[in-house]
Design a protein around this motif. Structure first.
Motif, mmCIF file in Angstrom:
data_model
loop_
_atom_site.group_PDB
_atom_site.id
_atom_site.type_symbol
_atom_site.label_atom_id
_atom_site.label_comp_id
_atom_site.label_asym_id
_atom_site.label_seq_id
_atom_site.Cartn_x
_atom_site.Cartn_y
_atom_site.Cartn_z
ATOM 1 N N SER A 56 43.831 70.327 29.453
ATOM 2 C CA SER A 56 43.724 69.212 30.312
ATOM 3 C C SER A 56 43.445 69.533 31.455
ATOM 4 O O SER A 56 43.276 70.559 31.936
ATOM 5 N N GLY A 57 43.418 68.455 32.191
ATOM 6 C CA GLY A 57 43.248 68.483 33.768
ATOM 7 C C GLY A 57 41.992 69.209 34.249
ATOM 8 O O GLY A 57 40.971 69.248 33.740
ATOM 9 N N GLU B 135 38.099 70.006 32.677
ATOM 10 C CA GLU B 135 36.599 69.856 33.202
ATOM 11 C C GLU B 135 36.011 71.193 33.529
ATOM 12 O O GLU B 135 34.641 70.965 33.466
ATOM 13 N N THR C 216 45.957 64.661 37.571
ATOM 14 C CA THR C 216 46.103 65.192 36.244
ATOM 15 C C THR C 216 47.475 65.206 35.568
ATOM 16 O O THR C 216 48.313 64.368 36.239
ATOM 17 N N GLU C 217 47.903 65.760 34.597
ATOM 18 C CA GLU C 217 49.134 65.623 33.995
ATOM 19 C C GLU C 217 50.194 66.403 34.836
ATOM 20 O O GLU C 217 51.319 66.393 34.225
ATOM 21 N N THR D 12 39.573 63.867 41.674
ATOM 22 C CA THR D 12 39.478 63.685 40.501
ATOM 23 C C THR D 12 39.341 64.830 39.786
ATOM 24 O O THR D 12 38.847 66.048 40.441
ATOM 25 N N ALA D 13 39.813 65.258 38.515
ATOM 26 C CA ALA D 13 39.716 66.522 37.858
ATOM 27 C C ALA D 13 38.277 66.859 37.942
ATOM 28 O O ALA D 13 37.640 67.931 38.024
#
Ligand SMILES: NC(=O)C1=CN([C@@H]2O[C@H](COP(=O)(O)OP(=O)(O)OC[C@H]3O[C@@H](n4cnc5c(N)ncnc54)[C@H](OP(=O)(O)O)[C@@H]3O)[C@@H](O)[C@H]2O)C=CC1
Ligand SMILES: CC(=O)[C@H](N)C(=O)O
Length: 272
Positions: free
Chosen positions: A15-16, A20, A189-190, A209-210
């Motif tokens: 994630s996050g 990316e 992000t999470e 943003t990520a």
């Protein structure tokens, strides 16, 4: 010659920022060994790369805090042809006053954010040196530059990552291996849901943003920048730690640190 193409190990790729970084490295032709505990997320990432015709993303379901994890990563990377990049991104936070924290959870934060980074650098960097070059990208935080009352252990772990990265960067001069400490301010992000479940938080207009953070991080690592702070606002914030007396810095951080992350005054849980 510095060899920076080749397999990239990315921890916390489910994630996050890590997802990316994995996506963007794969899109530009680098195979990725993508590590995390949520295998289905890694499988999705891998399938997306395959469908897009990008370089392969190899999932590795692994908790990097477990015994022997770093050697498992090293062995898998060798099977895949050897690592050229090590991205130590897996990490999390715990919001709340120190004395109200679960000691086991705080110890686990140190294990994840600090010990796993040491273990992975120790396991992988010798291979980078042996191949004549590579990139180490350690994800620290803007939180590394000042004490962080209200999430004290998190800030301390990130100061650790920054210090370790700068020392390693100097020790590795002349080997072709560069070390970059990425120090972003808030990134959407999470992490805020994971580290502060149930604590109300508003998204901030200046959050990165990520995608943007990952692109900045990759470019900084490519250039071999040792300390990489995205955005002018974050750079200015980091400078405060140089100009303010320590007493003023910790008081300021106690008063506004968590608000700067989008939490309300009640979340601070510390006297300002
Ligand atoms: N978002 C922000 O504002 C900022 C974040 N950072 C740093 O960026 C890094 C990435 O965080 P971010 O993308 O925001 O957060 P996310 O919560 O989105 O991502 C964290 C990643 O770490 C992985 N992870 C957590 N624990 C483990 C474990 N034990 N073993 C393996 N992987 C693990 C998670 O995967 P899984 O759960 O599947 O294991 C996930 O992929 C962290 O180091 C964080 O401190 C720094 C500055 C700002
Ligand atoms: C979650 C984060 O690392 C944030 N950038 C912070 O400064 O605490």
């Amino acid at each position: 010659m510095i060899m920076t193409s080749g397999l990239a190990i990315v921890t916390g790729a489910s994630s996050g920022i890590g997802a990316e970084i994995a996506r963007q490295l794969s899109a530009r032709g680098q195979p990725v060994l993508a590590i995390g505990r949520r295998a289905h997320r890694l499988e999705e990432l891998s399938a997306q790369a395959g469908a897009a015709g990008h370089a392969p993303i190899h999932p590795l379901e692994l908790d990097v805090t477990t015994e022997g994890a770093a050697l498992r990563v090293r062995d898998r990377a060798r099977e895949l042809g050897g690592a050229a990049w090590l991205v130590n991104n897996a990490g999390t936070t715990r919001l709340g006053p120190f004395l109200e924290g679960d000691p086991a959870a705080l110890a686990m934060l140190v294990r994840l954010n600090c010990e796993s980074v040491v273990a992975l650098c120790a396991a992988i960097v010798p291979d980078l040196v042996a191949r004549g070059g590579g990139r180490v990208l350690n994800v620290a935080s803007l939180a590394a530059f000042q004490p962080t009352p209200g999430h004290a252990v998190y800030g301390a772990t990130k100061a650790f990552v920054l210090s370790l990265s700068e020392s390693l960067a100097v020790e590795l001069e002349g080997t072709g291996v560069t070390v970059t400490a990425l120090c972003p301010g808030p990134v959407t992000t999470e992490i805020f849901d994971v580290g502060a479940p149930g604590v109300p938080r508003r998204k901030l207009p200046f959050e990165l943003t990520a995608e943007g953070c990952a692109a900045y991080a990759i470019a900084a690592a490519e250039r071999g920048n040792v300390v990489a702070i995205p955005t002018a606002l974050s750079k200015a914030t980091a400078q405060l730690s140089r100009i303010l007396p320590r007493a003023a810095l910790r008081r300021l951080s106690a008063r506004i640190g968590l608000s700067v992350l989008g939490y309300g005054a009640r979340a601070r849980g510390v006297r300002g």
